[in-house]
Design a protein around this motif. Structure first.
Motif, short mmCIF file in Angstrom:
data_model
loop_
_atom_site.label_atom_id
_atom_site.label_comp_id
_atom_site.label_asym_id
_atom_site.label_seq_id
_atom_site.Cartn_x
_atom_site.Cartn_y
_atom_site.Cartn_z
N THR A 99 46.46 -36.32 11.92
CA THR A 99 46.80 -37.71 12.21
C THR A 99 46.99 -38.51 10.93
O THR A 99 46.10 -38.56 10.08
CB THR A 99 45.70 -38.36 13.07
N GLY A 100 48.16 -39.13 10.79
CA GLY A 100 48.43 -39.98 9.66
C GLY A 100 48.60 -39.28 8.33
O GLY A 100 48.74 -39.95 7.30
N LEU A 101 48.62 -37.96 8.32
CA LEU A 101 48.70 -37.24 7.06
C LEU A 101 49.79 -36.18 7.04
O LEU A 101 50.58 -36.11 6.10
CB LEU A 101 47.35 -36.59 6.72
N ALA A 102 49.87 -35.35 8.06
CA ALA A 102 50.78 -34.20 8.00
C ALA A 102 51.24 -33.78 9.38
O ALA A 102 50.51 -33.93 10.37
CB ALA A 102 50.10 -33.02 7.31
N ASP A 103 52.46 -33.28 9.42
CA ASP A 103 52.98 -32.57 10.60
C ASP A 103 53.99 -31.57 10.07
O ASP A 103 55.17 -31.86 9.94
CB ASP A 103 53.64 -33.54 11.58
N ASP A 104 53.50 -30.38 9.72
CA ASP A 104 54.32 -29.35 9.09
C ASP A 104 54.46 -28.16 10.03
O ASP A 104 53.50 -27.42 10.25
CB ASP A 104 53.70 -28.92 7.77
N PRO A 105 55.67 -27.94 10.58
CA PRO A 105 55.87 -26.78 11.47
C PRO A 105 56.07 -25.48 10.72
O PRO A 105 56.25 -24.44 11.35
CB PRO A 105 57.12 -27.16 12.25
N ASN A 106 56.03 -25.53 9.38
CA ASN A 106 56.30 -24.33 8.59
C ASN A 106 55.09 -23.90 7.77
O ASN A 106 55.22 -23.35 6.67
CB ASN A 106 57.49 -24.60 7.66
N ALA A 107 53.91 -24.16 8.29
CA ALA A 107 52.70 -23.72 7.61
C ALA A 107 52.64 -22.20 7.60
O ALA A 107 53.14 -21.52 8.51
CB ALA A 107 51.47 -24.28 8.32
N GLU A 108 52.03 -21.65 6.56
CA GLU A 108 51.91 -20.20 6.45
C GLU A 108 50.68 -19.86 5.63
O GLU A 108 50.21 -20.67 4.82
CB GLU A 108 53.17 -19.59 5.83
N GLY A 109 50.15 -18.67 5.83
CA GLY A 109 48.97 -18.26 5.08
C GLY A 109 48.51 -16.89 5.51
O GLY A 109 49.30 -16.07 6.00
N GLU A 110 47.21 -16.63 5.36
CA GLU A 110 46.68 -15.33 5.69
C GLU A 110 45.30 -15.44 6.31
O GLU A 110 44.59 -16.44 6.11
CB GLU A 110 46.63 -14.41 4.47
N LEU A 111 44.93 -14.41 7.07
CA LEU A 111 43.61 -14.30 7.68
C LEU A 111 42.97 -13.00 7.22
O LEU A 111 43.66 -11.99 7.03
CB LEU A 111 43.69 -14.28 9.20
N GLU A 112 41.67 -13.04 7.03
CA GLU A 112 40.87 -11.84 6.84
C GLU A 112 39.98 -11.72 8.07
O GLU A 112 39.06 -12.51 8.26
CB GLU A 112 40.03 -11.94 5.57
N ILE A 113 40.26 -10.74 8.92
CA ILE A 113 39.56 -10.60 10.20
C ILE A 113 38.57 -9.46 10.05
O ILE A 113 38.93 -8.28 10.04
CB ILE A 113 40.56 -10.34 11.34
N SER A 114 37.29 -9.80 9.93
CA SER A 114 36.24 -8.80 9.69
C SER A 114 34.96 -9.21 10.40
O SER A 114 33.95 -9.54 9.78
CB SER A 114 36.00 -8.66 8.17
N PRO A 115 34.98 -9.22 11.76
CA PRO A 115 33.83 -9.76 12.51
C PRO A 115 32.55 -8.95 12.39
O PRO A 115 31.46 -9.51 12.52
CB PRO A 115 34.34 -9.79 13.95
N LEU A 116 32.65 -7.64 12.14
CA LEU A 116 31.45 -6.81 12.05
C LEU A 116 31.17 -6.36 10.62
O LEU A 116 30.03 -6.41 10.16
CB LEU A 116 31.58 -5.59 12.97
N ALA A 117 32.20 -5.90 9.91
CA ALA A 117 31.98 -5.37 8.57
C ALA A 117 31.48 -6.45 7.61
O ALA A 117 30.53 -6.26 6.85
CB ALA A 117 33.26 -4.74 8.04
N ARG A 118 32.13 -7.63 7.62
CA ARG A 118 31.73 -8.72 6.73
C ARG A 118 31.20 -9.94 7.46
O ARG A 118 30.84 -10.93 6.84
CB ARG A 118 32.91 -9.12 5.86
N ARG A 119 31.24 -9.87 8.79
CA ARG A 119 30.74 -10.94 9.65
C ARG A 119 31.42 -12.27 9.36
O ARG A 119 30.78 -13.32 9.26
CB ARG A 119 29.22 -11.08 9.52
N ARG A 120 32.72 -12.22 9.21
CA ARG A 120 33.45 -13.47 9.02
C ARG A 120 34.92 -13.28 9.40
O ARG A 120 35.44 -12.15 9.39
CB ARG A 120 33.35 -13.95 7.58
N ILE A 121 35.56 -14.40 9.72
CA ILE A 121 37.00 -14.45 9.93
C ILE A 121 37.50 -15.60 9.08
O ILE A 121 37.26 -16.77 9.39
CB ILE A 121 37.37 -14.65 11.41
N ARG A 122 38.17 -15.27 7.98
CA ARG A 122 38.56 -16.29 7.01
C ARG A 122 40.01 -16.70 7.20
O ARG A 122 40.89 -15.87 7.44
CB ARG A 122 38.36 -15.79 5.59
N TYR A 123 40.26 -18.01 7.06
CA TYR A 123 41.59 -18.59 7.18
C TYR A 123 41.95 -19.28 5.86
O TYR A 123 41.16 -20.04 5.31
CB TYR A 123 41.63 -19.65 8.29
#
Length: 508
Positions: A99-123
């Motif tokens: 709200t009042g800052l951004a509306d970007d339909p072209n966002a991009e990035g990466e996830l690290e999905i490791s719920p058991l090995a590292r006990r985290r899901i990073r964005y």
């Protein structure tokens, strides 16, 4: 088993490996550091930390108003099936709204999905706000004591140029998003963009192969068209590479120039004609003795889109076939024409591929970037083959909306049900139309190509015959999608493109 046989087995296993794709929506709030400090000082000045405007008073309500709402709509893709007990690296693309800052339909990035090995899901999601590049960085800390909360709550920090500028929390709304989230899971075969850029031609006479790119620069209103073509004449003579580049400026006439013909070199992957090349991730070349010159990087931002049935690309049984290696892409670089330089920075567009026996008897084409990751591709064509050239245009329409393709099968628009209910096209200029429906949806597409924004070019088939193409990279389009709902048609979505549609009509 021989070494060659072993290699083929391993290649077969790799090609059978599937990836993972899913959609995720999260909602939450963001507190910017500057706003937090400014308000904290105001609070202490008026009443002190324990005054009537404390945490339960009016100032507490004002502080709540300082929290900006944030929404993430992401499509996440990994090159293998996710394993909960391991670590999966994935890509993310989608829309960030603050709200009042951004509306970007072209966002991009990466996830690290490791719920058991590292006990985290990073964005880590990068997006643009007010001309600045921001990064949202955070992770879900998975805990067996709080499995639901830890898998659905994402604390994060917002960075600008590497410096923190705010903090917030995103939550996955189970009540409204769980079912769409589970239904969105797909397990496609991994896609390598270079694989579909490699030439399909295997020495047969009478073939045409095309690599083309169309781009819109929203800052200047200009459109670009780069057309690269291999032609193998029907008489078996030397195949040749040629093409053209065109710019459609908002403040002047269309400018174009041809390059080639030169003998086909068989370059892999992609297209090579002297100074002109179309390779994975890069478009470069010049024409008209350097009056037109371009050097552009391409960043695919979506899965492939097969306008015709997928099997027709793998097995060229139809007179021609068409597909996009990525449904949409982003472009960075420069295009210079007659001393003027157009600088591109993350502008939208797409590249496409055609392979077949030559141009249709009549055809119409549309590529429309509808925003928010939605794309519409239309090809309506009448074949030159006897028995087919007297039929009305066959319509291949693919609408990719919210990560899903409609109609579900490309054949649906072209042949309907045993010939009944197929989509229809009226390709007369300056305004041409396509209409069609399935059981619960119907669509109407209207495309206008103003004469002053349209380039007329001559196409040559492998047999030497000619066709006339009228192309506009600054066309207008209106798209209406409706859904049958409790006894009547209701608007499901509607788009209007003013000078940002890419369209073409061809005749003989």
């Amino acid at each position: 088993m021989s070494a060659a046989t072993t290699s083929r087995v391993h290649q077969g296993r790799r090609s059978a490996t599937r990836g993972t794709v899913f959609d995720e929506t999260m909602l939450g709030t963001l507190r910017l550091d500057g706003e937090h400090h400014e308000h904290h000082e105001h609070h202490e000045h008026r009443d002190g930390p324990d005054g009537p405007d404390g945490p339960d008073g009016r100032d507490g309500r004002d502080r709540d108003r300082r929290d900006r709402r944030i929404r993430l709509d992401l499509t996440v893709s990994a090159d293998r099936v996710m394993r909960p007990w391991g670590t999966t690296e994935a890509r993310a693309a989608g829309r960030v709204r603050i709200t009042g800052l951004a509306d970007d339909p072209n966002a991009e990035g990466e996830l690290e999905i490791s719920p058991l090995a590292r006990r985290r899901i990073r964005y880590r999601i990068a997006f643009t706000a007010g001309g600045r590049r921001l990064t949202l960085d955070g992770w879900k800390s998975v805990s067996p004591r709080r499995p639901v909360a830890s898998m659905t709550v994402l604390p994060f920090t917002l960075y600008a140029d590497g410096a923190p500028m705010g903090t917030g929390t995103l939550r996955f709304p189970l009540s409204t998003q769980l079912l769409p989230f589970l239904a969105s899971f797909r397990f496609p075969r991994p896609h390598e963009p270079g694989a579909v850029l490699a030439s399909r031609w295997r020495g047969e006479p009478g073939r045409t192969e095309v690599w083309y790119t169309t781009v819109t620069d929203p800052d200047t209103g200009s459109g670009l068209w780069l057309h690269h073509e291999l032609t193998a004449p029907v008489d078996g003579s030397q195949p040749y590479a040629h093409g053209w580049a065109a710019v459609f400026p908002e403040d002047g006439p269309v400018r174009h120039a041809r390059f080639g013909p030169v003998p086909w070199s068989g370059a892999e992957p992609g297209f090579d004609a002297g100074e002109v090349a179309s390779r994975p991730g890069r478009l470069s070349g010049s024409a008209d003795e350097g009056a037109l010159h371009w050097d552009i990087a391409e960043r695919p931002a979506g899965e492939p889109l097969f306008t015709f049935p997928r099997w027709s690309w793998n097995r060229p049984l139809l007179p021609a076939t068409h597909m996009l290696p990525a449904a949409r892409s982003r472009y960075d670089g420069t295009f210079t024409h007659d001393g003027r330089t157009l600088t591109l920075s993350g502008v939208p567009g797409a590249s496409a591929r055609i392979y077949g026996h030559g141009n249709a008897r009549r055809w119409a084409w549309l590529h429309a970037d509808l925003g928010d990751g939605d794309v519409l591709e239309v090809v309506a064509a009448v074949s030159t083959r006897p028995g087919l050239r007297r039929l009305p245009p066959m319509v291949f329409l693919r609408l990719r909306r919210q990560g899903r393709d409609w109609p579900r099968r490309p054949e649906r628009g072209a042949v309907g049900w045993a010939g009944a209910g197929r989509f229809r096209a009226d390709t007369a200029l300056p305004t041409w139309r396509v209409t069609g429906r399935t059981a619960l949806r119907r669509i109407r597409v209207e495309v206008t190509q103003p004469a002053d924004r349209t380039l007329v070019l001559d196409y040559t088939d492998p047999d030497g015959r000619h066709a006339t193409c009228r192309n506009s990279e600054r066309a207008d389009a209106h798209v209406l999608l409706e859904r049958w709902w409790f006894g009547g048609w209701r608007t499901e979505a509607e788009w209007t493109l003013d000078g940002t549609a890419h369209a073409e009509v061809g005749t003989r």
